[in-house]
Every structure is written in structure tokens, then in C-alpha cells.
Write a protein that holds these residues in place. Structure first.
Motif, PDB file in Angstrom:
ATOM      1  N   ASP A   5     -11.753 -23.112 -28.811  1.00  0.00           N
ATOM      2  CA  ASP A   5     -11.212 -23.380 -27.484  1.00  0.00           C
ATOM      3  C   ASP A   5     -10.549 -22.124 -26.929  1.00  0.00           C
ATOM      4  OD1 ASP A   5      -8.460 -23.230 -28.202  1.00  0.00           O
ATOM      5  OD2 ASP A   5      -8.375 -25.365 -28.646  1.00  0.00           O
ATOM      6  N   THR A   6     -10.170 -22.193 -25.680  1.00  0.00           N
ATOM      7  CA  THR A   6      -9.603 -21.045 -24.973  1.00  0.00           C
ATOM      8  C   THR A   6      -8.428 -20.431 -25.717  1.00  0.00           C
ATOM      9  OG1 THR A   6     -10.269 -22.038 -22.883  1.00  0.00           O
ATOM     10  CG2 THR A   6      -8.645 -20.294 -22.761  1.00  0.00           C
ATOM     11  N   ARG A  21     -10.649 -16.650 -18.307  1.00  0.00           N
ATOM     12  CA  ARG A  21     -11.086 -17.339 -17.088  1.00  0.00           C
ATOM     13  C   ARG A  21     -11.676 -16.339 -16.091  1.00  0.00           C
ATOM     14  NH1 ARG A  21      -6.394 -20.117 -18.386  1.00  0.00           N
ATOM     15  NH2 ARG A  21      -5.102 -18.930 -16.906  1.00  0.00           N
ATOM     16  N   GLU A  24     -15.028 -15.172 -17.225  1.00  0.00           N
ATOM     17  CA  GLU A  24     -16.017 -16.227 -17.012  1.00  0.00           C
ATOM     18  C   GLU A  24     -16.422 -16.291 -15.533  1.00  0.00           C
ATOM     19  OE1 GLU A  24     -17.021 -20.703 -18.527  1.00  0.00           O
ATOM     20  OE2 GLU A  24     -14.908 -20.204 -18.231  1.00  0.00           O
ATOM     21  N   GLU A  25     -15.455 -16.151 -14.647  1.00  0.00           N
ATOM     22  CA  GLU A  25     -15.756 -16.120 -13.208  1.00  0.00           C
ATOM     23  C   GLU A  25     -16.695 -14.971 -12.870  1.00  0.00           C
ATOM     24  OE1 GLU A  25     -12.419 -15.875 -10.512  1.00  0.00           O
ATOM     25  OE2 GLU A  25     -11.443 -17.590 -11.501  1.00  0.00           O
ATOM     26  N   SER A  31     -18.520 -20.286 -21.100  1.00  0.00           N
ATOM     27  CA  SER A  31     -18.075 -21.373 -21.973  1.00  0.00           C
ATOM     28  C   SER A  31     -19.257 -22.303 -22.204  1.00  0.00           C
ATOM     29  CB  SER A  31     -16.900 -22.128 -21.349  1.00  0.00           C
ATOM     30  OG  SER A  31     -17.262 -22.676 -20.102  1.00  0.00           O
ATOM     31  N   GLY A  33     -18.691 -25.696 -22.974  1.00  0.00           N
ATOM     32  CA  GLY A  33     -18.240 -27.070 -22.787  1.00  0.00           C
ATOM     33  C   GLY A  33     -16.734 -27.113 -22.679  1.00  0.00           C
ATOM     34  N   ARG A  34     -16.210 -28.336 -22.847  1.00  0.00           N
ATOM     35  CA  ARG A  34     -14.761 -28.522 -22.754  1.00  0.00           C
ATOM     36  C   ARG A  34     -14.290 -29.479 -23.828  1.00  0.00           C
ATOM     37  NH1 ARG A  34     -11.915 -26.816 -18.342  1.00  0.00           N
ATOM     38  NH2 ARG A  34     -13.115 -25.976 -16.637  1.00  0.00           N
ATOM     39  N   ARG A  35     -13.053 -29.261 -24.219  1.00  0.00           N
ATOM     40  CA  ARG A  35     -12.335 -30.198 -25.078  1.00  0.00           C
ATOM     41  C   ARG A  35     -11.071 -30.521 -24.293  1.00  0.00           C
ATOM     42  NH1 ARG A  35     -10.812 -27.426 -30.042  1.00  0.00           N
ATOM     43  NH2 ARG A  35     -13.001 -27.567 -30.592  1.00  0.00           N
ATOM     44  N   ARG A  38      -9.456 -27.761 -21.928  1.00  0.00           N
ATOM     45  CA  ARG A  38      -9.729 -26.416 -22.435  1.00  0.00           C
ATOM     46  C   ARG A  38     -11.219 -26.142 -22.532  1.00  0.00           C
ATOM     47  NH1 ARG A  38      -5.262 -25.687 -27.202  1.00  0.00           N
ATOM     48  NH2 ARG A  38      -3.467 -25.967 -25.846  1.00  0.00           N
ATOM     49  N   ARG A  39     -11.576 -24.944 -22.114  1.00  0.00           N
ATOM     50  CA  ARG A  39     -12.970 -24.507 -22.246  1.00  0.00           C
ATOM     51  C   ARG A  39     -13.272 -24.245 -23.720  1.00  0.00           C
ATOM     52  NH1 ARG A  39     -10.935 -22.196 -17.550  1.00  0.00           N
ATOM     53  NH2 ARG A  39     -12.326 -22.198 -15.748  1.00  0.00           N
ATOM     54  N   PHE A  41     -15.893 -22.110 -26.403  1.00  0.00           N
ATOM     55  CA  PHE A  41     -16.766 -20.940 -26.486  1.00  0.00           C
ATOM     56  C   PHE A  41     -17.405 -20.882 -27.864  1.00  0.00           C
ATOM     57  CE2 PHE A  41     -13.461 -19.912 -23.423  1.00  0.00           C
ATOM     58  CZ  PHE A  41     -14.170 -19.324 -22.387  1.00  0.00           C
TER      59      PHE A  41
END
Length: 146
Positions: A5-6, A21, A24-25, A31, A33-35, A38-39, A41
Motif C-alpha cells: 500500500d501507499t 500521488r 502517479e498523476e 497503482s 488497485g486499492r485497499r 490506500r492505493r 502497488f
């Protein structure tokens, strides 16, 4: 291997989550997915972040660094770009060494005042012409010899 996670990536890579972030932008990392909020990786993002850090340390822009990766995220570094950056660093090093030498001379100069020192006057002239500081061109950039 499990996704990170992040917070984990930020800690392991030594960068703030805001940098992740931002990268990523900019499309430098992605990323998977998400938990919760939180992103997540893939662990391989750490190597990519290391390459980004190396590029930043060498003075490459984020756009230049982005161009060093293929669309599928694999490094593909243009050797000519590396050589050009190495030459640019050589010019910067030479300019900084000349500045250091000038400052050392000014500090040790025995003239009654710096304005009476011929070497210091040449340093002033070089600064006024843009030959020292951040305004150098390829042909200028060295202080006059003492």
C-alpha cells in the motif's frame, strides 16, 4: 509477492505519499488497485522509484524520466540522452570549481580591499557578463585565469 500500500511504498522508497500521488498523476508509476482508501502497488514500483530518484539526482526533468520508460513500464534509456546529461554535468562541475577557486582566492587575497584585487575584479566582470552563476552558455562558464 503481495501488493504494497501507499504507506509501505512511501516508507520503503523514502518518499512522502504525496510524491507517490504526484508521480502517479504524471504517469511515472501506476497503482494496481486499492485497499480501503490506500492505493496498492506492485513491489516492482520500488525499482522504478529508485530509477526516478537516480534520474532526479542526475538533473533529469520528470518528463525526461518519463521518456525513459516504455508504455509497459520497462526501462528504455536513451544512451545519447545520458551522454548529453553527463556533458552538461561536466560543464556545471567546471563552473562550480572555477567559482570555488575564485572564492578561495578572494578569501586569501592580501590586497587591502577586494576591489583592489585584479583577480577579484575579473571575477566581478565574469559575474556581470553571465559567465558565473546560473546564466552560463556553452562557451562561457569559466572564470578568467588568475
Amino acid at each position: 509477492m503481495r501488493a504494497l500500500d501507499t504507506t509501505e511504498v512511501a516508507r520503503l522508497a523514502g518518499v512522502p505519499a504525496s510524491t507517490l500521488r504526484f508521480y502517479e498523476e504524471k504517469g511515472l508509476i501506476a497503482s494496481v488497485g486499492r485497499r480501503g482508501l490506500r492505493r496498492l502497488f506492485e513491489p516492482a514500483v520500488l525499482e522504478r522509484l529508485a530509477l526516478i530518484a537516480l534520474g532526479r539526482a542526475a538533473g533529469f526533468s520528470l518528463d525526461e524520466i518519463a521518456s525513459m520508460f516504455t508504455p509497459d513500464g520497462q526501462p528504455s534509456i536513451d544512451r545519447e540522452m545520458l551522454l548529453a546529461k553527463a556533458k552538461e554535468l561536466d560543464r556545471t562541475i567546471a563552473r562550480l570549481q572555477a567559482m570555488r577557486d575564485g572564492l578561495q582566492h578572494a578569501a586569501a587575497c592580501t590586497a587591502p580591499s577586494h576591489m583592489e584585487c585584479p583577480t577579484f575584479r575579473r571575477i566581478l566582470q565574469a559575474a556581470a557578463s553571465g559567465a558565473v552563476g546560473g546564466r552560463t552558455t556553452r562557451k562561457r562558464g569559466r572564470l578568467p585565469d588568475r
